[in-house]
Design an enzyme around this catalytic site. Structure first.
Site, mmCIF file in Angstrom:
data_model
loop_
_atom_site.group_PDB
_atom_site.id
_atom_site.type_symbol
_atom_site.label_atom_id
_atom_site.label_comp_id
_atom_site.label_asym_id
_atom_site.label_seq_id
_atom_site.Cartn_x
_atom_site.Cartn_y
_atom_site.Cartn_z
ATOM 1 N N ASP A 191 75.451 -4.182 75.393
ATOM 2 C CA ASP A 191 75.761 -5.612 75.307
ATOM 3 C C ASP A 191 77.249 -5.918 75.347
ATOM 4 O O ASP A 191 77.631 -7.079 75.551
ATOM 5 C CB ASP A 191 75.174 -6.197 74.019
ATOM 6 C CG ASP A 191 73.662 -6.255 74.052
ATOM 7 O OD1 ASP A 191 73.112 -6.474 75.144
ATOM 8 O OD2 ASP A 191 73.025 -6.073 72.994
ATOM 9 N N HIS A 197 64.045 -3.102 79.547
ATOM 10 C CA HIS A 197 64.724 -1.886 79.104
ATOM 11 C C HIS A 197 65.165 -0.961 80.236
ATOM 12 O O HIS A 197 65.799 0.068 79.952
ATOM 13 C CB HIS A 197 63.833 -1.121 78.121
ATOM 14 C CG HIS A 197 63.796 -1.761 76.759
ATOM 15 N ND1 HIS A 197 63.003 -2.848 76.486
ATOM 16 C CD2 HIS A 197 64.478 -1.488 75.615
ATOM 17 C CE1 HIS A 197 63.179 -3.204 75.216
ATOM 18 N NE2 HIS A 197 64.074 -2.411 74.677
#
EC number: 2.7.1.11
Length: 319
Positions: free
Chosen positions: A127, A249
């Site tokens: 992130d 994912h």
């Protein structure tokens, strides 16, 4: 310092193995043993500890994920769990600990530091949302993975004159969405730092249609809005067929990019040097191209600032 330990915690990120390799081989260069704690703080409470040697970390720099495995552990957040973890490290003769992970992982490392265990953190999260550092291990690979996926989606979008809504990761940070959106030429980008504005998205798609674009991409960070809801709104307001894809994912997996391998190696090496210098309660980070040590206090007291100017630039380039 004769023995240090190493763990990975929280979500996995490509490049973690490069950091593990660098910690182990740098430590052994200075005659320091390394113990690997499997499954993060959970493994610390369960004595899931193995020796790591230069040979045991061979052939891992190109592998995604983490060979030490990772988990989240609520038990470690309790006073009893923390005391148990400290006792385990002292029993094993550990004089310093390297923690690879994100904010939650670093808070555990900080708690250990307050109980006398020297700790150094390595930011590993796709992130790129850790204050104090320009780059986290795993971010670059996640970007490249998402861009490649969107390039493939664009091929089928252009073949069928479809509009695609693509969701990428980012609960609290739009860093992935902004960078991917710019690199992939998205017509519109939605990020959690801004209030969701579907009318704005609609205007941008209409502008794209007016100049002849028949296969626009709308990029949505998962924390900004639900991609299916965005897709449902657009189906009711535009003429073209709308499809929704959630990348999920796949952004975490795969071989790390060259950048993340180098970054993990730099951070891992520096983490060992800091421990050998007697430093503790700090994170390794990148600032203006230089690897530096940043205190956990600074990390926790700061707020990650997403570069929102990228949004303005992306909008200009999309028109």
């Amino acid at each position: 310092m004769k023995r240090i330990a190493l763990l990975t915690s929280g979500g996995d990120a490509p490049g973690m193995n490069a950091a593990i390799r660098a910690v182990v081989r740098t430590a052994y260069h200075f005659d320091c043993e390394v113990l690997g704690i499997r499954h993060g703080y959970q493994g610390l409470l369960q004595d899931d500890i193995i020796p790591l040697t230069p040979s045991s970390v061979g052939d891992i720099i190109q592998r995604g994920g983490t060979i030490l495995l990772t988990a989240r552990c609520d038990a470690f957040k309790t006073d009893e769990g923390l005391a148990q973890g400290v006792a385990t490290l002292r029993r094993e003769g550990v004089e310093g600990l390297v923690v690879i992970g994100g904010d939650g992982s670093f808070r555990g490392a900080c708690a250990l530091a307050q109980h006398g265990i020297r700790t150094i953190g390595i930011p590993g999260t796709i992130d790129n949302d850790i204050p104090g550092t320009d780059e986290t291990v795993g971010f670059d690979t996640a970007l490249n993975t998402a861009v490649e996926a969107i390039d493939r989606i664009r091929d089928t979008a252009s073949s069928h004159d479809r509009t695609y809504v693509v969701e990428v990761m980012g609960h609290h940070s739009g860093a992935i969405a902004l960078a991917v959106g710019m690199a992939a030429g998205a017509a519109s980008i939605m990020i959690p730092e801004e209030e969701p504005d579907l009318e704005r998205v609609l205007r941008q798609l209409n502008q794209a249609a007016a100049r002849g674009k028949k296969h626009p991409i709308v990029l949505v960070a998962e924390g900004a809005a639900h991609a299916m809801e965005v897709g449902g709104f657009l189906k009711d307001h535009i003429a073209s067929e709308v499809r929704v894809t959630v990348l999920g994912h796949i952004q975490r997996g795969g071989a790390p990019s060259a950048r993340d391998r180098i970054l993990g190696s730099l951070y891992g090496t520096q983490a060992v040097h800091l421990l050998l210098e007697g430093r503790t309660n700090q994170m390794v980070g990148m600032r203006c191209g230089r690897v530096e040590a940043i205190s956990f206090d600074e990390v926790f007291s700061s707020v990650h600032q997403t570069n929102l100017s990228l949004h303005t630039i992306a909008d200009i380039l999309a028109v």
